[in-house]
Scaffold this motif. Structure first.
Motif, PDB file in Angstrom:
ATOM      1  N   TRP A  14       0.143   2.845  -5.104  1.00 45.87           N
ATOM      2  CA  TRP A  14      -0.157   1.417  -5.329  1.00 45.87           C
ATOM      3  C   TRP A  14       1.115   0.584  -5.155  1.00 45.87           C
ATOM      4  O   TRP A  14       1.108  -0.441  -4.470  1.00 45.87           O
ATOM      5  CB  TRP A  14      -0.751   1.216  -6.721  1.00 45.87           C
ATOM      6  N   CYS A  51      -0.599  -1.758 -11.909  1.00 44.47           N
ATOM      7  CA  CYS A  51      -1.641  -2.564 -11.272  1.00 44.47           C
ATOM      8  C   CYS A  51      -1.319  -4.056 -11.280  1.00 44.47           C
ATOM      9  O   CYS A  51      -1.959  -4.829 -10.568  1.00 44.47           O
ATOM     10  CB  CYS A  51      -3.008  -2.303 -11.898  1.00 44.47           C
ATOM     11  N   TRP A  52      -0.309  -4.481 -12.025  1.00 41.85           N
ATOM     12  CA  TRP A  52       0.057  -5.899 -12.083  1.00 41.85           C
ATOM     13  C   TRP A  52       1.264  -6.239 -11.204  1.00 41.85           C
ATOM     14  O   TRP A  52       1.733  -7.364 -11.217  1.00 41.85           O
ATOM     15  CB  TRP A  52       0.376  -6.318 -13.515  1.00 41.85           C
ATOM     16  N   THR A  86      -1.761 -11.228  -4.896  1.00 44.26           N
ATOM     17  CA  THR A  86      -1.434  -9.889  -4.396  1.00 44.26           C
ATOM     18  C   THR A  86      -2.689  -9.034  -4.296  1.00 44.26           C
ATOM     19  O   THR A  86      -2.899  -8.351  -3.280  1.00 44.26           O
ATOM     20  CB  THR A  86      -0.396  -9.209  -5.308  1.00 44.26           C
ATOM     21  N   ILE A  87      -3.522  -9.059  -5.307  1.00 42.62           N
ATOM     22  CA  ILE A  87      -4.768  -8.289  -5.270  1.00 42.62           C
ATOM     23  C   ILE A  87      -5.644  -8.778  -4.118  1.00 42.62           C
ATOM     24  O   ILE A  87      -6.229  -7.980  -3.376  1.00 42.62           O
ATOM     25  CB  ILE A  87      -5.489  -8.349  -6.630  1.00 42.62           C
ATOM     26  N   ILE A  96      -7.160  -1.686  -0.554  1.00 42.36           N
ATOM     27  CA  ILE A  96      -7.883  -1.298  -1.765  1.00 42.36           C
ATOM     28  C   ILE A  96      -9.168  -0.611  -1.325  1.00 42.36           C
ATOM     29  O   ILE A  96      -9.956  -1.170  -0.567  1.00 42.36           O
ATOM     30  CB  ILE A  96      -8.223  -2.510  -2.656  1.00 42.36           C
TER      31      ILE A  96
END
Length: 99
Positions: A14, A51-52, A86-87, A96
């Motif tokens: 990730w 994840c952040w 970003t996600i 993803i």
């Protein structure tokens, strides 16, 4: 669900995927670093969940963490926006995958 108190999520794949994106601050193409927020799920000697993370070039990462250009509240607000962006960027880049 209290995601802040869960076991720290760590994922090298990730972080590498995030670091493949341009800097979220200045837009410069790589190399970026996976920058952890300093206000979400962080504790003494602990970084927030992977994840952040957001992509930042080394110069922006240093300025963001140690600079005095922005107040702490401005940095938090900006980081929250960059996490969402970003996600989004990872999703449209096909980075993803849903199992």
């Amino acid at each position: 669900m209290n995601y802040l108190k869960r076991t720290q999520h760590r994922s090298e794949s990730w972080r590498r995927a995030v670091a493949s994106l341009p800097c979220a601050m200045c837009g410069k193409d790589g190399p970026s670093q996976a920058a952890h927020p300093n206000h979400i799920g962080k504790g003494m000697a602990l970084k927030s969940h992977d994840c952040w993370v957001v992509p930042m070039c080394p110069a922006c990462h240093s300025e963001f963490d140690h600079g005095t250009t922005h107040t702490r509240d401005e940095k938090r607000e900006h980081m929250d926006r960059m996490i969402i962006e970003t996600i989004y960027e990872m999703a449209i880049a096909g980075l993803i995958k849903v199992k």
